[in-house]
Design a protein around this motif. Sequence first.
Motif, PDB file in Angstrom:
ATOM      1  N   ALA A  62       0.829  -1.210   0.000  1.00 57.88           N
ATOM      2  CA  ALA A  62       0.000   0.000   0.000  1.00 57.88           C
ATOM      3  C   ALA A  62       0.861   1.255   0.000  1.00 57.88           C
ATOM      4  CB  ALA A  62      -0.933  -0.005   1.209  1.00 57.88           C
ATOM      5  N   GLU A  63       1.959   1.245   0.759  1.00 53.99           N
ATOM      6  CA  GLU A  63       2.868   2.393   0.749  1.00 53.99           C
ATOM      7  C   GLU A  63       3.445   2.625  -0.647  1.00 53.99           C
ATOM      8  OE1 GLU A  63       4.741   2.567   5.239  1.00 53.99           O
ATOM      9  OE2 GLU A  63       5.577   1.123   3.824  1.00 53.99           O
ATOM     10  N   GLN A  64       3.855   1.520  -1.315  1.00 53.39           N
ATOM     11  CA  GLN A  64       4.375   1.651  -2.667  1.00 53.39           C
ATOM     12  C   GLN A  64       3.315   2.240  -3.601  1.00 53.39           C
ATOM     13  OE1 GLN A  64       7.627   0.600  -3.780  1.00 53.39           O
ATOM     14  NE2 GLN A  64       7.998   0.531  -1.582  1.00 53.39           N
ATOM     15  N   ALA A  65       2.095   1.718  -3.509  1.00 45.95           N
ATOM     16  CA  ALA A  65       1.016   2.190  -4.379  1.00 45.95           C
ATOM     17  C   ALA A  65       0.693   3.657  -4.116  1.00 45.95           C
ATOM     18  CB  ALA A  65      -0.227   1.324  -4.168  1.00 45.95           C
ATOM     19  N   ALA A  66       0.685   4.048  -2.855  1.00 47.38           N
ATOM     20  CA  ALA A  66       0.389   5.444  -2.523  1.00 47.38           C
ATOM     21  C   ALA A  66       1.462   6.374  -3.091  1.00 47.38           C
ATOM     22  CB  ALA A  66       0.273   5.612  -1.009  1.00 47.38           C
ATOM     23  N   MET A  67       2.720   5.966  -2.971  1.00 45.62           N
ATOM     24  CA  MET A  67       3.792   6.770  -3.570  1.00 45.62           C
ATOM     25  C   MET A  67       3.585   6.942  -5.073  1.00 45.62           C
ATOM     26  SD  MET A  67       7.251   5.378  -1.717  1.00 45.62           S
ATOM     27  CE  MET A  67       8.280   6.311  -2.841  1.00 45.62           C
ATOM     28  N   LEU A  68       3.298   5.837  -5.755  1.00 45.01           N
ATOM     29  CA  LEU A  68       3.135   5.901  -7.204  1.00 45.01           C
ATOM     30  C   LEU A  68       1.904   6.708  -7.593  1.00 45.01           C
ATOM     31  CD1 LEU A  68       4.140   2.266  -8.173  1.00 45.01           C
ATOM     32  CD2 LEU A  68       5.492   4.348  -8.358  1.00 45.01           C
ATOM     33  N   HIS A  69       0.873   6.639  -6.792  1.00 46.72           N
ATOM     34  CA  HIS A  69      -0.309   7.467  -7.028  1.00 46.72           C
ATOM     35  C   HIS A  69       0.060   8.945  -7.018  1.00 46.72           C
ATOM     36  CE1 HIS A  69      -4.358   9.117  -6.591  1.00 46.72           C
ATOM     37  NE2 HIS A  69      -3.939   9.744  -5.505  1.00 46.72           N
ATOM     38  N   HIS A  70       0.805   9.360  -6.023  1.00 46.67           N
ATOM     39  CA  HIS A  70       1.164  10.783  -5.908  1.00 46.67           C
ATOM     40  C   HIS A  70       2.199  11.190  -6.954  1.00 46.67           C
ATOM     41  CE1 HIS A  70      -1.218  11.606  -2.346  1.00 46.67           C
ATOM     42  NE2 HIS A  70      -0.737  10.495  -1.782  1.00 46.67           N
ATOM     43  N   LEU A  71       3.198  10.341  -7.169  1.00 45.60           N
ATOM     44  CA  LEU A  71       4.262  10.697  -8.105  1.00 45.60           C
ATOM     45  C   LEU A  71       3.770  10.724  -9.550  1.00 45.60           C
ATOM     46  CD1 LEU A  71       7.174   8.638  -6.536  1.00 45.60           C
ATOM     47  CD2 LEU A  71       6.965  11.129  -6.583  1.00 45.60           C
ATOM     48  N   SER A  72       2.710   9.987  -9.845  1.00 47.98           N
ATOM     49  CA  SER A  72       2.184   9.933 -11.207  1.00 47.98           C
ATOM     50  C   SER A  72       1.062  10.926 -11.457  1.00 47.98           C
ATOM     51  CB  SER A  72       1.675   8.515 -11.506  1.00 47.98           C
ATOM     52  OG  SER A  72       0.509   8.236 -10.729  1.00 47.98           O
ATOM     53  N   GLY A  73       0.660  11.670 -10.437  1.00 50.25           N
ATOM     54  CA  GLY A  73      -0.492  12.548 -10.610  1.00 50.25           C
ATOM     55  C   GLY A  73      -1.787  11.788 -10.768  1.00 50.25           C
ATOM     56  N   GLY A  74      -1.893  10.635 -10.100  1.00 44.62           N
ATOM     57  CA  GLY A  74      -3.129   9.858 -10.134  1.00 44.62           C
ATOM     58  C   GLY A  74      -3.225   8.880 -11.286  1.00 44.62           C
TER      59      GLY A  74
ATOM     60  N   GLY B 199      -7.187   5.919   2.714  1.00 49.56           N
ATOM     61  CA  GLY B 199      -6.905   7.323   2.981  1.00 49.56           C
ATOM     62  C   GLY B 199      -6.730   7.686   4.436  1.00 49.56           C
ATOM     63  N   GLY B 200      -6.680   6.694   5.336  1.00 48.18           N
ATOM     64  CA  GLY B 200      -6.573   7.021   6.752  1.00 48.18           C
ATOM     65  C   GLY B 200      -5.623   6.112   7.492  1.00 48.18           C
ATOM     66  N   ARG B 201      -6.075   5.658   8.675  1.00 50.73           N
ATOM     67  CA  ARG B 201      -5.252   4.817   9.522  1.00 50.73           C
ATOM     68  C   ARG B 201      -5.593   3.354   9.304  1.00 50.73           C
ATOM     69  NH1 ARG B 201      -2.761   7.459  13.594  1.00 50.73           N
ATOM     70  NH2 ARG B 201      -3.039   5.837  15.173  1.00 50.73           N
ATOM     71  N   VAL B 202      -4.655   2.480   9.652  1.00 59.00           N
ATOM     72  CA  VAL B 202      -4.861   1.052   9.446  1.00 59.00           C
ATOM     73  C   VAL B 202      -4.319   0.290  10.643  1.00 59.00           C
ATOM     74  CG1 VAL B 202      -2.691   0.868   8.138  1.00 59.00           C
ATOM     75  CG2 VAL B 202      -4.447  -0.900   7.884  1.00 59.00           C
ATOM     76  N   ALA B 203      -5.073  -0.727  11.043  1.00 56.23           N
ATOM     77  CA  ALA B 203      -4.648  -1.651  12.091  1.00 56.23           C
ATOM     78  C   ALA B 203      -5.089  -3.044  11.660  1.00 56.23           C
ATOM     79  CB  ALA B 203      -5.263  -1.279  13.433  1.00 56.23           C
ATOM     80  N   ALA B 204      -4.578  -4.059  12.327  1.00 61.05           N
ATOM     81  CA  ALA B 204      -4.961  -5.424  11.987  1.00 61.05           C
ATOM     82  C   ALA B 204      -5.007  -6.274  13.239  1.00 61.05           C
ATOM     83  CB  ALA B 204      -3.988  -6.029  10.981  1.00 61.05           C
ATOM     84  N   GLU B 205      -5.963  -7.190  13.261  1.00 66.71           N
ATOM     85  CA  GLU B 205      -6.143  -8.089  14.395  1.00 66.71           C
ATOM     86  C   GLU B 205      -6.592  -9.438  13.843  1.00 66.71           C
ATOM     87  OE1 GLU B 205      -5.810  -8.713  18.522  1.00 66.71           O
ATOM     88  OE2 GLU B 205      -5.457  -6.856  17.441  1.00 66.71           O
TER      89      GLU B 205
ATOM     90  N   ARG C 201      -0.764  -2.576  15.858  1.00 67.66           N
ATOM     91  CA  ARG C 201      -1.513  -1.409  16.323  1.00 67.66           C
ATOM     92  C   ARG C 201      -1.750  -0.425  15.185  1.00 67.66           C
ATOM     93  NH1 ARG C 201       2.420   0.378  20.956  1.00 67.66           N
ATOM     94  NH2 ARG C 201       3.855  -0.685  19.546  1.00 67.66           N
ATOM     95  N   GLU C 202      -2.676   0.468  15.408  1.00 67.15           N
ATOM     96  CA  GLU C 202      -3.079   1.414  14.372  1.00 67.15           C
ATOM     97  C   GLU C 202      -1.932   2.366  14.021  1.00 67.15           C
ATOM     98  OE1 GLU C 202      -7.284   3.355  13.638  1.00 67.15           O
ATOM     99  OE2 GLU C 202      -6.168   4.486  15.150  1.00 67.15           O
ATOM    100  N   VAL C 203      -1.742   2.563  12.736  1.00 65.32           N
ATOM    101  CA  VAL C 203      -0.717   3.480  12.237  1.00 65.32           C
ATOM    102  C   VAL C 203      -1.314   4.318  11.107  1.00 65.32           C
ATOM    103  CG1 VAL C 203       1.251   2.025  12.830  1.00 65.32           C
ATOM    104  CG2 VAL C 203       0.140   1.742  10.604  1.00 65.32           C
ATOM    105  N   ASP C 204      -0.668   5.447  10.847  1.00 68.15           N
ATOM    106  CA  ASP C 204      -1.022   6.264   9.689  1.00 68.15           C
ATOM    107  C   ASP C 204      -0.236   5.785   8.479  1.00 68.15           C
ATOM    108  OD1 ASP C 204      -2.836   8.305  10.726  1.00 68.15           O
ATOM    109  OD2 ASP C 204      -1.115   8.991  11.895  1.00 68.15           O
ATOM    110  N   LEU C 205      -0.902   5.665   7.351  1.00 71.18           N
ATOM    111  CA  LEU C 205      -0.175   5.413   6.113  1.00 71.18           C
ATOM    112  C   LEU C 205       0.335   6.749   5.590  1.00 71.18           C
ATOM    113  CD1 LEU C 205       0.300   2.847   4.239  1.00 71.18           C
ATOM    114  CD2 LEU C 205      -1.197   4.046   2.654  1.00 71.18           C
ATOM    115  N   VAL C 206       1.646   6.833   5.398  1.00 78.01           N
ATOM    116  CA  VAL C 206       2.268   8.079   4.940  1.00 78.01           C
ATOM    117  C   VAL C 206       3.149   7.760   3.741  1.00 78.01           C
ATOM    118  CG1 VAL C 206       3.756  10.012   5.548  1.00 78.01           C
ATOM    119  CG2 VAL C 206       2.268   9.002   7.284  1.00 78.01           C
ATOM    120  N   PRO C 207       2.827   8.327   2.545  1.00 78.78           N
ATOM    121  CA  PRO C 207       1.716   9.232   2.280  1.00 78.78           C
ATOM    122  C   PRO C 207       0.400   8.458   2.184  1.00 78.78           C
ATOM    123  CG  PRO C 207       2.853   8.757   0.239  1.00 78.78           C
ATOM    124  CD  PRO C 207       3.644   8.089   1.335  1.00 78.78           C
TER     125      PRO C 207
END
Length: 345
Positions: free
Chosen positions: A87-99, A141-147, A154-160
């Motif tokens: 997801a981090e990789q995909a989010a980077m490519l989303h921003h770097l490619s202009g969507g 677009g927000g925070r993610v946790a898993a159980e 524990r819950e973390v922010d995905l950045v970006p």
Amino acid sequence: MRVGVFLVAAGFPGRDPGRVLADTVELVVAAEEAGFDDAWVAEHHFMTYGVCPSATTLAAVAIGRTSRIGLGTAVSVLSTWHPVALAEQAAMLHHLSGGRFTLGVGRGGPWMDLEVFGTGLERFERGFGESLDVLVRALSGGRVAAEGEFFRFREVDLVPAATLRPVVACTSEATLELAARRGLPMLLGMHVDDREKAAAVAAYDALRPGPGAHVAAYDALRPGSGAHVAAAVGHVADSTRQAVRELKEAMPRWLEPGLAGYVPVDGRRRPARDVPAYVDFLTRVHPVGSADRCAEAVLATAEATGVRRIILMVEGIGDHRRAVDNVRRLGAEVLPRVRTALPPN
């Protein structure tokens, strides 16, 4: 209607893998210049069938070389990725490619990748749904946790942060059901014909939650059939006879050693593939032939299935210069015929 190219980074005998990767990027550039809407790249490990071990990395390079064309992964193998890392990789490519980026994921197979990367057969056999859920939460677009059984943190922010909808390769009933229950669009492979693709779309629609259903993290993601993606072989020549002959001569040289690279992780017997019969199937049912024949085949797939995103595997000839010529001719001679009948979105 969106028509793209599908690039496996095919490792034909005698070709240096590094050169193949560079040529694959050049094919993306050629596809943009030829007017294609998208370019999708595949991920494989430890084999010559496809020599790209990271579709996201190759997509990033191609994003830097292009300005308009959409880039996608077909697919990133989720069974060997941590879903948050992907997801981090995909989010980077989303921003770097202009969507311009679309993430395609798949379950993969019971191959040696699972042993080498340490995710294990269990992740492949029963963990794909959990992996998919974590991935989509991370791309909401927000925070993610898993159980869960395979992921617990524990819950973390995905950045970006990014809001993306993955596409899921569906080659089995079980994976189709997982995608349908979550309202995620399918990627349908080139190993099935229009009848089988249409049956998959019908099965998906029958399983998909209704408009009033609550599907946590997937609300507003439910696609129509136009959101699915269908892969096919695409090869144009002066005549259909010539196009078929070219692929029947070239593709077995790639597929015979390439498909042998699928090594099961647990000693199970790998299903054998009759390569000449498979190539005959591919050249009969897909856009392989004259420009008219190729356009008719693309339109037939759209009509039979309702799918409006078609991606064409253009590397089957095994020669880079001829593959570039194939992309250019498909763009100049086939795309106008298709778009006259079905204009792009």
